[in-house]
Design an enzyme around this catalytic site. Sequence first.
Site, PDB file in Angstrom:
ATOM      1  N   LEU A 161       0.812  -1.213   0.000  1.00 47.83           N
ATOM      2  CA  LEU A 161       0.000   0.000   0.000  1.00 47.83           C
ATOM      3  C   LEU A 161       0.843   1.260   0.000  1.00 47.83           C
ATOM      4  O   LEU A 161       0.384   2.317  -0.435  1.00 47.83           O
ATOM      5  CB  LEU A 161      -0.919   0.006   1.231  1.00 47.83           C
ATOM      6  CG  LEU A 161      -1.863  -1.182   1.376  1.00 47.83           C
ATOM      7  CD1 LEU A 161      -2.652  -1.073   2.666  1.00 47.83           C
ATOM      8  CD2 LEU A 161      -2.793  -1.287   0.180  1.00 47.83           C
ATOM      9  N   ARG A 217       5.206   2.968   0.820  1.00 43.65           N
ATOM     10  CA  ARG A 217       6.587   2.784   1.256  1.00 43.65           C
ATOM     11  C   ARG A 217       7.148   4.126   1.686  1.00 43.65           C
ATOM     12  O   ARG A 217       6.978   5.134   1.003  1.00 43.65           O
ATOM     13  CB  ARG A 217       7.422   2.200   0.117  1.00 43.65           C
ATOM     14  CG  ARG A 217       8.906   2.161   0.397  1.00 43.65           C
ATOM     15  CD  ARG A 217       9.695   1.649  -0.779  1.00 43.65           C
ATOM     16  NE  ARG A 217       9.649   0.190  -0.863  1.00 43.65           N
ATOM     17  CZ  ARG A 217      10.355  -0.509  -1.756  1.00 43.65           C
ATOM     18  NH1 ARG A 217      11.106   0.119  -2.635  1.00 43.65           N
ATOM     19  NH2 ARG A 217      10.291  -1.824  -1.762  1.00 43.65           N
ATOM     20  N   GLY A 218       7.799   4.139   2.852  1.00 43.90           N
ATOM     21  CA  GLY A 218       8.475   5.336   3.340  1.00 43.90           C
ATOM     22  C   GLY A 218       9.962   5.114   3.392  1.00 43.90           C
ATOM     23  O   GLY A 218      10.486   4.129   2.868  1.00 43.90           O
ATOM     24  N   ASP A 268       5.218  12.791  16.787  1.00 43.84           N
ATOM     25  CA  ASP A 268       5.357  13.049  15.350  1.00 43.84           C
ATOM     26  C   ASP A 268       4.021  13.410  14.720  1.00 43.84           C
ATOM     27  O   ASP A 268       3.716  12.971  13.614  1.00 43.84           O
ATOM     28  CB  ASP A 268       5.970  11.830  14.659  1.00 43.84           C
ATOM     29  CG  ASP A 268       6.438  12.140  13.234  1.00 43.84           C
ATOM     30  OD1 ASP A 268       6.720  13.313  12.943  1.00 43.84           O
ATOM     31  OD2 ASP A 268       6.512  11.198  12.422  1.00 43.84           O
ATOM     32  N   VAL A 326       4.240  -0.703   4.005  1.00 44.92           N
ATOM     33  CA  VAL A 326       2.964  -1.181   4.538  1.00 44.92           C
ATOM     34  C   VAL A 326       2.261  -2.018   3.482  1.00 44.92           C
ATOM     35  O   VAL A 326       2.152  -1.612   2.323  1.00 44.92           O
ATOM     36  CB  VAL A 326       2.067   0.010   4.955  1.00 44.92           C
ATOM     37  CG1 VAL A 326       0.712  -0.483   5.424  1.00 44.92           C
ATOM     38  CG2 VAL A 326       2.738   0.830   6.049  1.00 44.92           C
ATOM     39  N   LYS A 353       2.884  -3.650   8.735  1.00 41.57           N
ATOM     40  CA  LYS A 353       3.976  -2.695   8.606  1.00 41.57           C
ATOM     41  C   LYS A 353       5.283  -3.405   8.915  1.00 41.57           C
ATOM     42  O   LYS A 353       5.402  -4.074   9.949  1.00 41.57           O
ATOM     43  CB  LYS A 353       3.768  -1.519   9.570  1.00 41.57           C
ATOM     44  CG  LYS A 353       4.856  -0.448   9.494  1.00 41.57           C
ATOM     45  CD  LYS A 353       4.557   0.696  10.457  1.00 41.57           C
ATOM     46  CE  LYS A 353       5.662   1.751  10.418  1.00 41.57           C
ATOM     47  NZ  LYS A 353       5.394   2.862  11.358  1.00 41.57           N
TER      48      LYS A 353
END
Length: 273
Positions: free
Chosen positions: A3, A5-6, A120, A11, A26
């Site tokens: 779903l 990507r960081g 955050d 995820v 995750k």
Amino acid sequence: ERLGRGGMAEVWGAVEEGTGAAVVVKTPRSSALARPDLLKMFEREAALMSRIQSEYVPRFHGYFKEGNRPCIVCERLVGETLGERLKRARVLTLADCGPIVEQVLGALGDAHAASVLHRDLSPDNVFLCRTGNAEIAKLIDFGIGKPLDDAEPLTPADATIGSLPYMAPEQWLDPRLVDARADLYALGTIVFRSLTGTLPFPEKNAVRMLALKRDYDAPTLSEVTRAPFPGAVSAFVAKALARSRDERFPSAQAMLEETSHSAFRREEGGMAW
């Protein structure tokens, strides 16, 4: 299905065997598996999420390892982030902003009651879930969260990750001083951004932006927009963005109670803000 990507994690959408529940998994990106400090943060995120019971935080389903790869499983949400909505709409009305603020404060109240700091908050970490014709805001991504009572030194990853435009001054001046009021400052910044279309300190240079936060009070909503705002709303945002944490709301509950005052509501409908 993947779903998203960081920089540190990705995820995936999945289905939980037995229950058939739609979930997300995750897991760290392959490049992060060689970073013990990042893996430690990942395990801590799972531990923190398991503490929180809130209708305004995704439901935690579990934690497991596949080989040396840790995986966090939680409720799958349908909708969009507040960040995505603001990119499209630029600003929110007071009536649209109010319920989101109240629900995020509900999430923070439940998290803080479980001794969990988020650290955050940003529009990208507020998810606006569609449930039929209704919408509910949920607080996501506790990746750099921390226990309120944790005196453990920061890892290198802790010190370098965060949303600087939304960060309270003390979070970078002396992270040991960070408590629940840092999360409330970040929420105040989200409200400011949602109502004005800009940040209190829209400085591209990170060092200068952080120095401005330390040395100057945030402008008022009307100074930025040249439009009138209810006095109670302006005072609410100013208090949330106070440079000194002692001048901010003492808790999420106190901040939530302020949104319930008559000045924040329309008499005929009881609509927040």
